[in-house]
Design a protein around this motif. Structure first.
Motif, short mmCIF file in Angstrom:
data_model
loop_
_atom_site.label_atom_id
_atom_site.label_comp_id
_atom_site.label_asym_id
_atom_site.label_seq_id
_atom_site.Cartn_x
_atom_site.Cartn_y
_atom_site.Cartn_z
N THR A 57 0.83 -1.20 0.00
CA THR A 57 0.00 0.00 0.00
C THR A 57 0.87 1.26 0.00
OG1 THR A 57 -1.73 -1.17 1.21
CG2 THR A 57 -1.83 1.23 1.22
N LEU A 58 1.92 1.27 0.81
CA LEU A 58 2.81 2.44 0.86
C LEU A 58 3.54 2.64 -0.47
CD1 LEU A 58 4.27 2.17 4.46
CD2 LEU A 58 2.63 3.84 3.59
N LYS A 59 3.96 1.56 -1.11
CA LYS A 59 4.60 1.69 -2.42
C LYS A 59 3.63 2.25 -3.45
CE LYS A 59 8.28 -1.71 -2.08
NZ LYS A 59 8.88 -2.90 -2.65
N TYR A 60 2.39 1.79 -3.40
CA TYR A 60 1.37 2.28 -4.33
C TYR A 60 1.10 3.77 -4.10
CZ TYR A 60 -3.13 2.86 -6.62
OH TYR A 60 -4.16 3.32 -7.40
N LEU A 61 0.95 4.16 -2.83
CA LEU A 61 0.66 5.56 -2.52
C LEU A 61 1.85 6.48 -2.80
CD1 LEU A 61 -1.36 5.16 0.79
CD2 LEU A 61 -2.23 5.73 -1.48
N ASN A 62 3.06 5.95 -2.76
CA ASN A 62 4.25 6.75 -3.04
C ASN A 62 4.25 7.29 -4.47
OD1 ASN A 62 6.70 7.96 -2.41
ND2 ASN A 62 7.85 6.21 -3.20
N ARG A 63 3.60 6.59 -5.37
CA ARG A 63 3.50 7.07 -6.75
C ARG A 63 2.79 8.42 -6.83
NH1 ARG A 63 1.48 1.58 -9.77
NH2 ARG A 63 3.33 0.36 -9.30
N PHE A 64 1.83 8.62 -5.96
CA PHE A 64 1.02 9.83 -5.99
C PHE A 64 1.63 10.96 -5.18
CE2 PHE A 64 -1.96 6.26 -6.52
CZ PHE A 64 -2.36 6.54 -7.82
N THR A 65 2.47 10.64 -4.22
CA THR A 65 3.04 11.67 -3.36
C THR A 65 4.47 12.02 -3.74
OG1 THR A 65 3.79 10.04 -1.74
CG2 THR A 65 1.60 11.02 -1.41
N SER A 66 5.06 11.30 -4.65
CA SER A 66 6.42 11.58 -5.05
C SER A 66 6.49 12.93 -5.74
CB SER A 66 6.93 10.49 -6.00
OG SER A 66 8.24 10.77 -6.42
N GLN A 67 7.48 13.73 -5.36
CA GLN A 67 7.59 15.07 -5.90
C GLN A 67 8.81 15.20 -6.80
OE1 GLN A 67 7.44 17.83 -2.71
NE2 GLN A 67 5.37 17.28 -2.12
N ALA A 68 9.12 14.16 -7.54
CA ALA A 68 10.26 14.21 -8.46
C ALA A 68 9.95 15.23 -9.55
CB ALA A 68 10.51 12.84 -9.06
#
Length: 114
Positions: A24-35
């Motif tokens: 779940t955290l890996k999936y949500l990281n896609r949306f919160t990543s600020q690259a």
């Protein structure tokens, strides 16, 4: 026997829950990543526990910035010569780090053989 079976079930359940949390955290990281390609921190140096200085690339210009809990501030814009020198130093540092890593690998391989 029932106690052992209950313990195995509890461990399996805990492992399943942890796996779901990680996924779940890996999936949500896609949306919160600020690259962002337009903003890149080239080098950051901690000055105190809560503040640091950094050289930052914003679009095509380099800046010296101050980061703290209260504010982030551009201190100076670097000239083209200073920026080119910075890029060259970064490349040299990366090359040195790669050379050192290769040397350590060789040393460890020799130690394993003995």
């Amino acid at each position: 026997m029932d106690g052992i079976l209950a313990l195995v079930k509890m461990i399996a359940g805990l492992a399943a829950v942890l796996l779901l949390i990680v996924l779940t955290l890996k999936y949500l990281n896609r949306f919160t990543s600020q690259a962002n390609e337009n903003f890149r921190v080239m080098k950051k140096i901690a000055v105190t526990k809560s503040s640091s200085l950094a050289i930052v690339l914003i679009i095509d210009k380099y800046y010296v910035m101050s980061f703290s809990e209260q504010e982030n501030k551009i201190i100076k814009e670097l000239s083209k010569e200073e920026a080119e020198k910075l890029i060259q130093e970064n490349r040299q540092n990366e090359e040195r780090q790669l050379e050192m890593a290769e040397n350590f690998k060789k040393i460890f391989e020799k130690a394993k053989r003995k």
